[in-house]
Design a protein around this motif. Sequence first.
Motif, PDB file in Angstrom:
ATOM      1  N   HIS A   2       0.830  -1.197   0.000  1.00  0.00           N
ATOM      2  CA  HIS A   2       0.000   0.000   0.000  1.00  0.00           C
ATOM      3  C   HIS A   2       0.869   1.252   0.000  1.00  0.00           C
ATOM      4  CE1 HIS A   2      -2.324  -3.266   1.908  1.00  0.00           C
ATOM      5  NE2 HIS A   2      -3.310  -2.776   1.180  1.00  0.00           N
ATOM      6  N   LEU A   3       0.267   2.351  -0.431  1.00  0.00           N
ATOM      7  CA  LEU A   3       0.909   3.647  -0.427  1.00  0.00           C
ATOM      8  C   LEU A   3       0.006   4.647   0.277  1.00  0.00           C
ATOM      9  CD1 LEU A   3       1.928   3.374  -4.110  1.00  0.00           C
ATOM     10  CD2 LEU A   3       3.610   4.120  -2.434  1.00  0.00           C
ATOM     11  N   GLY A   4       0.639   5.646   0.905  1.00  0.00           N
ATOM     12  CA  GLY A   4      -0.095   6.749   1.495  1.00  0.00           C
ATOM     13  C   GLY A   4       0.413   8.060   0.922  1.00  0.00           C
ATOM     14  N   THR A   5      -0.494   9.005   0.684  1.00  0.00           N
ATOM     15  CA  THR A   5      -0.114  10.316   0.160  1.00  0.00           C
ATOM     16  C   THR A   5      -0.820  11.411   0.947  1.00  0.00           C
ATOM     17  OG1 THR A   5      -1.866  10.167  -1.515  1.00  0.00           O
ATOM     18  CG2 THR A   5       0.363   9.518  -2.189  1.00  0.00           C
ATOM     19  N   THR A   6      -0.162  12.568   1.058  1.00  0.00           N
ATOM     20  CA  THR A   6      -0.784  13.753   1.631  1.00  0.00           C
ATOM     21  C   THR A   6      -0.702  14.871   0.614  1.00  0.00           C
ATOM     22  OG1 THR A   6       1.237  14.659   2.632  1.00  0.00           O
ATOM     23  CG2 THR A   6      -0.010  13.050   3.926  1.00  0.00           C
ATOM     24  N   SER A   7      -1.659  15.787   0.677  1.00  0.00           N
ATOM     25  CA  SER A   7      -1.749  16.801  -0.378  1.00  0.00           C
ATOM     26  C   SER A   7      -2.250  18.132   0.167  1.00  0.00           C
ATOM     27  CB  SER A   7      -2.697  16.317  -1.486  1.00  0.00           C
ATOM     28  OG  SER A   7      -3.008  17.342  -2.404  1.00  0.00           O
ATOM     29  N   ALA A   8      -1.934  19.188  -0.595  1.00  0.00           N
ATOM     30  CA  ALA A   8      -2.445  20.519  -0.291  1.00  0.00           C
ATOM     31  C   ALA A   8      -3.952  20.616  -0.473  1.00  0.00           C
ATOM     32  CB  ALA A   8      -1.748  21.555  -1.165  1.00  0.00           C
ATOM     33  N   ASP A   9      -4.568  19.596  -1.062  1.00  0.00           N
ATOM     34  CA  ASP A   9      -6.030  19.602  -1.189  1.00  0.00           C
ATOM     35  C   ASP A   9      -6.725  19.243   0.126  1.00  0.00           C
ATOM     36  OD1 ASP A   9      -5.829  16.829  -0.939  1.00  0.00           O
ATOM     37  OD2 ASP A   9      -6.317  16.411  -3.033  1.00  0.00           O
ATOM     38  N   GLY A  10      -5.931  19.017   1.196  1.00  0.00           N
ATOM     39  CA  GLY A  10      -6.504  18.752   2.510  1.00  0.00           C
ATOM     40  C   GLY A  10      -6.915  17.319   2.740  1.00  0.00           C
ATOM     41  N   THR A  11      -6.348  16.389   1.981  1.00  0.00           N
ATOM     42  CA  THR A  11      -6.698  14.983   2.154  1.00  0.00           C
ATOM     43  C   THR A  11      -5.458  14.118   2.347  1.00  0.00           C
ATOM     44  OG1 THR A  11      -6.634  14.409  -0.214  1.00  0.00           O
ATOM     45  CG2 THR A  11      -8.724  15.241   0.685  1.00  0.00           C
TER      46      THR A  11
END
Length: 290
Positions: free
Chosen positions: A231-240
């Motif tokens: 699995h992979l996890g991502t964080t973003s400036a879109d708030g998610t």
Amino acid sequence: MQTLRSVPITARPVEGDAADAPASYVAWAPQGRRLAVPAGPGAIQLVDTDTDTAASGPTVDGLVNQVAWSPSGTRLAAAGGDDGVFVWEPGRPLRAHDDWVGAIAWSPTGSRLASGARDHRAMIWEPGADRPRHVLTGHTGEVTAVSWAADGYTLATGSADATVRLWSDGRCLRTWQHPGPVRGIAWSPDGRVLAAATGTHVAFHPAADRPALTGHTGPVHEVSWSPDGRHLGTTSADGTVRLWDAAGRTPLAVLDVDDGRPAFAFHPALDRIAVWTRRAGLSLWDFSPA
């Protein structure tokens, strides 16, 4: 799409004001019990998730931009905004960068530490030494991310100059060009695939038969693999915060955290995830992948 269940936790910063911290970070110790999270601009708090308690951690004169536990869990390193890298223990700064240090990573054996900074350089340190073993030059923008491959010798660096470079023994082995700044990179646990966060997606190297992860509507700041590589996890400036199936490149879950710079980490045993935001602090979530 999988629904994640929140795990109750009441631990809060014990000093300082975490909302004033300029960076967001969260890091599990390898044993899976303690978390390092912000407690203010130059302060780190250590949260024991078994007892739901928080304690004052190390502090630095300046800012803390990122932290990383050594593989043994006995040392905590911090990237400082005043051009320093700090390691506890022994608890003294490693100074050679000329500008803000924002990226840091231990090698798999814990014998080396890599750092990246706004001075366009990455450095490889042996804790205890006064000077870096290697100074890696060639980037023309801030080095925003560093990641070690499983072999413990190959280092990847990502940069605002829109490139990813591979290094070994102080030499650049190859360079990959991207259409925009690279904000995060992460090797798969087996060292076969490198993920790179650039723009609103995550690209992979080598790229053959590996479509990019797409779905975020703002720049992706961080990408990480689960300990089992599935699995992979991502964080973003879109708030998610988004969780993905690594094989199928399909989304599994989306957490709307209403924060433009969340931080995220998989638990070493892969039964939960940790999320840190400047607005809400620390939250834990059950993660039971199929």
